[in-house]
Write a protein that holds these residues in place. Structure first.
Motif, short mmCIF file in Angstrom:
data_model
loop_
_atom_site.label_atom_id
_atom_site.label_comp_id
_atom_site.label_asym_id
_atom_site.label_seq_id
_atom_site.Cartn_x
_atom_site.Cartn_y
_atom_site.Cartn_z
N ASN A 1 0.86 -1.18 0.00
CA ASN A 1 0.00 0.00 0.00
C ASN A 1 0.90 1.23 0.00
OD1 ASN A 1 -1.67 2.19 0.61
ND2 ASN A 1 -2.97 0.99 1.96
N PRO A 2 0.89 2.00 -1.09
CA PRO A 2 1.78 3.16 -1.17
C PRO A 2 1.49 4.24 -0.13
CG PRO A 2 0.24 3.17 -3.00
CD PRO A 2 0.04 1.87 -2.27
N LYS A 3 0.32 4.17 0.50
CA LYS A 3 -0.02 5.15 1.53
C LYS A 3 0.41 4.69 2.93
CE LYS A 3 -3.98 7.14 -0.94
NZ LYS A 3 -3.24 7.34 -2.11
N LYS A 4 0.92 3.45 3.01
CA LYS A 4 1.32 2.90 4.31
C LYS A 4 2.75 2.37 4.22
CE LYS A 4 -3.32 1.88 5.83
NZ LYS A 4 -4.26 0.94 6.34
N VAL A 5 3.67 3.30 4.32
CA VAL A 5 5.10 2.97 4.28
C VAL A 5 5.74 3.62 5.51
CG1 VAL A 5 7.25 3.22 2.98
CG2 VAL A 5 5.08 2.91 1.75
N PRO A 6 6.46 2.85 6.32
CA PRO A 6 7.07 3.40 7.54
C PRO A 6 8.39 4.13 7.25
CG PRO A 6 7.57 1.08 7.39
CD PRO A 6 6.69 1.41 6.20
N TYR A 7 8.27 5.34 6.72
CA TYR A 7 9.47 6.08 6.29
C TYR A 7 10.47 6.30 7.42
CZ TYR A 7 6.61 6.97 2.19
OH TYR A 7 5.83 6.82 1.08
N GLN A 8 9.98 6.64 8.61
CA GLN A 8 10.89 6.87 9.74
C GLN A 8 11.67 5.59 10.06
OE1 GLN A 8 9.08 8.21 13.39
NE2 GLN A 8 11.00 8.09 14.51
N LEU A 9 10.99 4.46 10.07
CA LEU A 9 11.64 3.18 10.35
C LEU A 9 12.67 2.85 9.26
CD1 LEU A 9 11.91 0.63 12.07
CD2 LEU A 9 9.98 -0.33 10.78
N ILE A 10 12.33 3.11 8.02
CA ILE A 10 13.28 2.87 6.92
C ILE A 10 14.53 3.73 7.14
CG2 ILE A 10 13.69 3.20 4.45
CD1 ILE A 10 10.70 2.44 4.05
N GLY A 11 14.33 4.99 7.51
CA GLY A 11 15.46 5.87 7.79
C GLY A 11 16.35 5.32 8.89
N GLU A 12 15.73 4.84 9.96
CA GLU A 12 16.50 4.26 11.07
C GLU A 12 17.26 3.02 10.59
OE1 GLU A 12 14.67 3.69 15.01
OE2 GLU A 12 13.02 4.94 14.24
N LEU A 13 16.59 2.16 9.84
CA LEU A 13 17.21 0.93 9.37
C LEU A 13 18.44 1.21 8.52
CD1 LEU A 13 17.22 -2.17 8.99
CD2 LEU A 13 15.64 -1.82 7.07
N VAL A 14 18.31 2.11 7.56
CA VAL A 14 19.44 2.34 6.64
C VAL A 14 20.60 3.05 7.33
CG1 VAL A 14 17.97 2.33 4.61
CG2 VAL A 14 18.60 4.50 5.62
N SER A 15 20.33 3.72 8.44
CA SER A 15 21.40 4.45 9.14
C SER A 15 22.23 3.54 10.04
CB SER A 15 20.80 5.58 9.97
OG SER A 15 20.13 5.06 11.11
N LYS A 16 21.80 2.33 10.27
CA LYS A 16 22.42 1.46 11.28
C LYS A 16 23.69 0.76 10.86
CE LYS A 16 18.61 0.53 14.36
NZ LYS A 16 19.32 1.01 15.55
N VAL A 17 24.04 0.76 9.58
CA VAL A 17 25.21 0.01 9.12
C VAL A 17 26.10 0.91 8.26
CG1 VAL A 17 25.99 -2.03 7.83
CG2 VAL A 17 23.84 -2.13 9.12
N SER A 18 27.33 1.09 8.71
CA SER A 18 28.30 1.88 7.95
C SER A 18 28.91 1.02 6.83
CB SER A 18 29.42 2.38 8.87
OG SER A 18 30.24 1.28 9.27
N VAL A 19 29.64 1.66 5.94
CA VAL A 19 30.33 0.94 4.87
C VAL A 19 31.27 -0.11 5.48
CG1 VAL A 19 32.04 1.13 3.02
CG2 VAL A 19 30.12 2.73 3.11
N ASP A 20 32.07 0.29 6.46
CA ASP A 20 33.02 -0.65 7.07
C ASP A 20 32.30 -1.81 7.73
OD1 ASP A 20 35.23 0.81 6.24
OD2 ASP A 20 35.38 1.94 8.11
#
Length: 150
Positions: free
Chosen positions: A116-135
């Protein structure tokens, strides 16, 4: 040659706003060092070859994939290789998801699907992608390769 911009231009109108917003959230939250390029026919955030010259095990001249996003016919897909390689990250995501969404989590090994394009947890996605550095991603990837060879 398909570019990220061309890909976005071709996304079905039903999915376009949500797709663009997911990309924006990733762009704003992904740690420094990942690069956006087309890989496997979709916009992908990768570890560039100059940073990790060994490349991806399937094709050594291919940058190490980390996150990809795709607009499919019936859903948006977020492919996050970190949740596939790191059980504690996967567990964190699965436990956190209900705090952001009332719908059931729809996912495979590395693929999170939003139907559902109206139900996407953008804040959670932001948190998820921030959790792992390149190293950290390189280390997880190399450890997973050792495990497969053992």
């Amino acid at each position: 040659m398909l570019t990220v911009e061309n890909y976005i231009d071709k996304v079905d109108l039903k999915w376009k706003d949500a797709f663009v917003e997911i990309k924006k959230v990733i762009d704003e939250n992904i740690p420094e060092g990942f690069e956006l390029e087309m890989q496997y026919g979709m916009p992908s955030y990768v570890v560039p070859l100059f940073r990790y010259p060994d490349g991806y095990h399937c094709k050594q001249d291919t940058p190490l994939p980390f996150i990809s996003i795709a607009a499919q016919k019936n859903h948006l897909a977020l492919y996050h290789m970190g949740i596939y390689a790191n059980g504690s990250l996967l567990e964190w995501f699965q436990n956190e998801y209900p705090n952001h969404m009332k719908t059931k989590l729809n996912m495979g090994k590395s693929c999170i699907r939003f139907t559902n394009p109206k139900k996407v947890p953008y804040q959670l996605i932001g948190e998820l992608v921030s959790k792992v550095s390149v190293d950290e991603w390189i280390e997880m990837y190399e450890n997973s390769q050792k495990d497969e060879k053992a």
